[in-house]
Design an enzyme around this catalytic site. Structure first.
Site, short mmCIF file in Angstrom:
data_model
loop_
_atom_site.label_atom_id
_atom_site.label_comp_id
_atom_site.label_asym_id
_atom_site.label_seq_id
_atom_site.Cartn_x
_atom_site.Cartn_y
_atom_site.Cartn_z
N ASP A 179 90.91 -26.92 100.53
CA ASP A 179 90.65 -28.07 99.95
C ASP A 179 91.47 -29.09 101.00
OD1 ASP A 179 90.31 -30.51 98.80
OD2 ASP A 179 91.08 -29.78 97.03
N GLU A 201 95.20 -24.67 94.22
CA GLU A 201 95.52 -25.00 92.58
C GLU A 201 95.49 -23.90 91.71
OE1 GLU A 201 93.77 -28.32 90.56
OE2 GLU A 201 93.74 -29.57 92.54
#
Length: 589
Positions: free
Chosen positions: A467, A320
């Site tokens: 993730d 991200e």
């Protein structure tokens, strides 16, 4: 456009003389003997060159043809001086009225050694190191392709106790040779300020004593002993107070020193993309407990920089990461901390994956990134998986619509050049009912990684970070830790019977090990807490030397949940020290 040379041009000395009816010579010009600098940028293959210098309080930046005779440039300087003097004369018209005295000649010439450069010499040859531009009493040392900062910016937000890292880009220089001086002003010292030196080096950490002061940075670009023009930066605002204790402060006590061979420190961290943190959904629904200013990027990036710096890692895999954050904030900071990095944007998004590696420890040999859905649909490596998936068109479409990327970097360990890493970094599909999608994505990822290692870097050790949006009982984790997954696993039914497409999956790797185990949570928000992030390794290549403890539950919940004023993301970084196994140990596994 420049007309003919002045009749006052003295050809025996190759000088251009500017005559004016003004009475006196400009007092702004330094006395004879004071050497200033003229910077020339001239590259082969480019039609133009630039000449930059400061004269009489004005910065001159000239763009000229490389194949133009230098005499035309000198004539242009003459014309520029005449124009400026004409403006000054109008302002002083009353004082000059009735005066017929001519100003002493302002000589404009280009010398090499003590000899004037012929006016017919082309710019590309005339403007070289060692030449001297003479304009009146001012002498300019010509620096051709001198070390130059092409970009130099200070961050907008400055906080006491948090590193300030300027964004710097340069050409013709070596950043490690450059010199940096930090100064702060004294509030209330008057319009000009009273600037005092407070530090040196590329990174500066303000203290509480600097709160309320602006910062100034003097950057001297260099390449070895060769220098360029100093660039001075000043902060827009003053240093502000920091948040006090952060969730990572205690963790930094375990990472005060860099690792030594055969150890290496790895970090995996979803840093929360700004494009998600700034949505109304995030502010009102996901993180309503978080102070609005603590969701602002300027605030969070200060915490992120300090947190990453304090881990003294050798390898960092981030998820991200906004494209702008990578370019403007993370890359400059990580470069100053000794890291090189690569970025992979997520298709259809403005965020992606970033892998940073300490350049004194690793060298990037090659990259093998891919979009998982594109590889599934076009690469014959995945034809069998695609065939099985095609039995359920709804699930197939759902998988192929995803823009999930896999970042793959082959790194050579510079301390032991016969050792290499295959570093994988990903952020799998996020939806709570998307377990079946994530299984297909992981199947593609593992097949690709197995192929890359066998074809490009046989024997490389896999370090798989990310993730995974998967808890420890999930099918994704079972596939990684058991090397296979049966078609009976419940995740094939995660989004209901309409998307049911059961199949057996197999990994090309022996069972992998979760280096940080399965902590209670790595993601802690108001409505969810769970372990979603992992660092997987091959236990026959590496073992775990140390796992850096996660923040205590009390630290995580001080402000209810994450993110908060003391923690910049809704995820918690995983940090561990790995240990290379000796080759003899690897062969007996």
């Amino acid at each position: 456009m420049f007309g003919r040379f002045s009749a006052a041009f003295c050809r025996s000395h190759r000088r251009l003389l500017l005559l004016s009816s003004a009475g006196t010579r400009s007092s702004a010009w330094p006395q004879r003997g004071a050497m200033q600098t003229a910077v020339v940028r001239c590259l082969p293959g480019e039609p133009k060159l630039t000449i930059s210098f400061s004269l009489d309080g004005s910065h001159k930046h000239m763009l000229r043809d490389q194949n133009e005779p230098v005499g035309k440039v000198l004539a242009r300087i003459v014309a520029s001086i005449a124009k400026n003097q004409g403006k000054k004369k109008k302002k002083k018209q009353k004082q000059q009225e009735g005066s017929d005295a001519a100003q002493p000649a302002a000589e404009v010439s280009l010398l090499f050694g003590e000899d004037p450069v012929e006016e017919s010499v082309l710019n590309s040859e005339a403007w070289r190191d060692g030449a001297v531009l003479c304009v009146g009493d001012v002498r300019f040392e010509v620096l051709r392709n001198a070390p130059t900062f092409t970009t130099a910016e200070l961050p907008r937000s400055l906080m006491a106790g948090f590193p300030v890292c300027p964004r710097l880009q340069m050409e013709f220089g070596n950043m490690d040779d450059c010199e940096f001086t930090w100064l702060k002003d004294t509030p209330g010292a008057g319009a000009g300020g009273n600037w005092a030196e407070v530090g040196s080096g590329r990174v500066f950490v303000p203290s509480n004593e600097d709160i309320g002061s602006k910062l100034r940075l003097r950057c001297f670009p260099k390449d070895g002993t060769r220098g360029g023009l100093v660039k001075e930066l000043e902060s827009d605002g003053a240093v502000e107070a920091g948040p006090g204790t952060c969730t990572f402060d205690t963790r930094h006590l375990f990472t005060q020193q860099q690792t030594q061979w055969p150890e290496l420190r790895v970090v995996s961290y979803n840093i929360l993309a700004d494009i998600y943190a700034q949505t109304e959904l995030s502010k009102m629904v996901l993180y309503p407990y978080c102070a609005p200013y603590a969701l602002e990027l300027d605030y969070r990036i200060n915490l992120i920089r300090k947190e990453l710096c304090g881990y003294n890692a050798d390898l960092l895999c981030l998820q991200e990461v906004d494209k702008g954050v990578f370019d403007e904030s993370l890359s400059p900071a990580m470069d100053a901390f000794g890291f090189d990095g690569v970025f992979r944007i997520k298709e259809k998004q403005h965020e992606g994956l970033a892998t940073f590696y300490r350049r004194s420890r690793f060298r990037l040999l090659s990259s093998h990134d891919l979009v998982l859905s594109e590889a599934l649909g076009s690469d014959s490596l995945h034809s069998d998986l695609l065939r099985k998936l095609s039995s359920n068109s709804d699930l197939k479409e759902k998988v192929l619509q995803r823009s999930t990327a896999l970042q793959v970097s082959i790194l050579q360990d510079l301390l032991q050049p016969d050792r290499s890493l295959c570093v994988a970094n990903t952020h799998l599909f996020w939806h709570p009912t998307g377990g079946n999608v994530r299984l297909v994505q992981m199947g593609v990822a593992l097949t690709h990684l197995g192929h890359v290692i066998s074809a490009v870097s046989p024997g490389a050790a896999l370090v798989f970070c990310g993730d995974f949006n998967s808890t420890p009982p999930s099918g994704v984790c079972e596939l990684l830790t058991h090397s296979s997954l049966p078609q009976s696993h419940s995740d094939w039914l995660s989004s209901g019977p309409d998307h049911h497409c059961p199949m057996d999956l197999a990994s090309p790797f022996p069972p992998l090990l979760s280096a940080c185990g399965n902590p209670p949570y790595t993601n802690y928000v108001g409505g969810f807490k769970g372990c979603l992030d992992y660092i997987f390794i091959q236990p026959d290549h590496m073992e775990v030397a140390q796992v850096i403890p996660l923040p205590s539950h009390e630290e995580v919940t001080t402000y209810e949940a994450l993110p908060s004023v003391s923690h910049p993301s809704d995820h918690i970084a995983l940090v561990c020290d790995l240990l290379w196994r000796p080759p003899t140990d690897r062969t007996t596994q």
